[in-house]
Design a protein around this motif. Sequence first.
Motif, short mmCIF file in Angstrom:
data_model
loop_
_atom_site.label_atom_id
_atom_site.label_comp_id
_atom_site.label_asym_id
_atom_site.label_seq_id
_atom_site.Cartn_x
_atom_site.Cartn_y
_atom_site.Cartn_z
N ARG A 13 12.39 11.65 24.35
CA ARG A 13 13.50 11.48 23.41
C ARG A 13 12.92 11.06 22.06
O ARG A 13 11.79 10.59 21.97
N PRO A 14 13.71 11.21 20.99
CA PRO A 14 13.17 10.98 19.64
C PRO A 14 12.53 9.61 19.41
O PRO A 14 11.56 9.52 18.65
N ASP A 15 13.02 8.56 20.05
CA ASP A 15 12.44 7.24 19.80
C ASP A 15 11.01 7.10 20.30
O ASP A 15 10.32 6.15 19.95
N MET A 16 10.53 8.05 21.09
CA MET A 16 9.18 7.99 21.64
C MET A 16 8.15 8.69 20.76
O MET A 16 6.95 8.52 20.96
N MET A 17 8.58 9.47 19.79
CA MET A 17 7.68 10.33 19.03
C MET A 17 6.90 9.57 17.97
O MET A 17 7.41 8.64 17.37
N GLY A 18 5.64 9.99 17.76
CA GLY A 18 4.93 9.57 16.58
C GLY A 18 3.74 8.67 16.74
O GLY A 18 3.19 8.23 15.75
N GLY A 19 3.29 8.37 17.95
CA GLY A 19 2.12 7.52 18.09
C GLY A 19 0.85 8.21 17.61
O GLY A 19 0.80 9.42 17.43
N ARG A 20 -0.17 7.42 17.38
CA ARG A 20 -1.46 7.94 16.93
C ARG A 20 -2.46 7.93 18.09
O ARG A 20 -2.47 7.02 18.90
N THR A 21 -3.32 8.93 18.11
CA THR A 21 -4.35 9.03 19.13
C THR A 21 -5.45 8.02 18.87
O THR A 21 -6.05 8.01 17.79
N ASP A 22 -5.69 7.15 19.85
CA ASP A 22 -6.74 6.15 19.78
C ASP A 22 -7.13 5.75 21.20
O ASP A 22 -6.83 4.64 21.66
N PRO A 23 -7.79 6.66 21.94
CA PRO A 23 -8.11 6.39 23.34
C PRO A 23 -8.92 5.11 23.52
O PRO A 23 -9.90 4.88 22.82
N GLN A 24 -8.48 4.29 24.47
CA GLN A 24 -9.13 3.01 24.74
C GLN A 24 -9.81 2.97 26.11
O GLN A 24 -10.26 1.91 26.54
N VAL A 25 -9.83 4.10 26.82
CA VAL A 25 -10.42 4.16 28.15
C VAL A 25 -11.34 5.38 28.27
O VAL A 25 -11.21 6.34 27.52
N ASP A 26 -12.25 5.31 29.21
CA ASP A 26 -13.12 6.44 29.52
C ASP A 26 -12.64 7.04 30.84
O ASP A 26 -12.75 6.40 31.89
N PRO A 27 -12.11 8.26 30.82
CA PRO A 27 -11.61 8.86 32.07
C PRO A 27 -12.74 9.28 33.00
O PRO A 27 -13.90 9.36 32.59
N ALA A 28 -12.38 9.56 34.23
CA ALA A 28 -13.35 10.05 35.21
C ALA A 28 -14.08 11.26 34.62
O ALA A 28 -13.48 12.14 34.02
#
Length: 158
Positions: A36-51
């Motif tokens: 929904r619209p209230d969820m849109m707009g975050g910035r990419t800044d990964p804080q974890v290392d995936p498998a």
Amino acid sequence: MGLTPCDETDPSWGGRVQYGERDHLGRATGVHATLRPDMMGGRTDPQVDPAGWEPKKGYNRAHLLGAQLGGSNKSDENFVTMHAYANSPEMRKIETQVRRAVEAGETIQYSVTPIHDGDSLVPRAVTIEAYGSNGFQFTPRGAQSGTNAITILNVPKR
């Protein structure tokens, strides 16, 4: 719309986002979200290392639910290792179309599922599905028409 990053104290957005549990190898298994619209707009800044993550190997830490769609930057369950090109521009192109539809008022049911070969830590592909309340379809790179589902191969740029 302003930037609305994921509230990392509630990455489920009050239950609108369900991350699958990591499997026995520590791999993310998927995500389903009601966007929904209230969820849109975050910035990419990964804080974890995936498998399977290895720096300087041409990989990205790829969100299953992109930050621009409200995805967590800190949840292990939201990340897989993807070749840089498969993540951006390929996944990002789909995410951007989804975001625009949501910002225009459409509610989108969105899911992403990684596909692994055996015990490989790096997925060979991800399947993205997006269904909108007003008939939304996205158009993959090079396609002439819209669709609701696509599998993006996790390969480097050719």
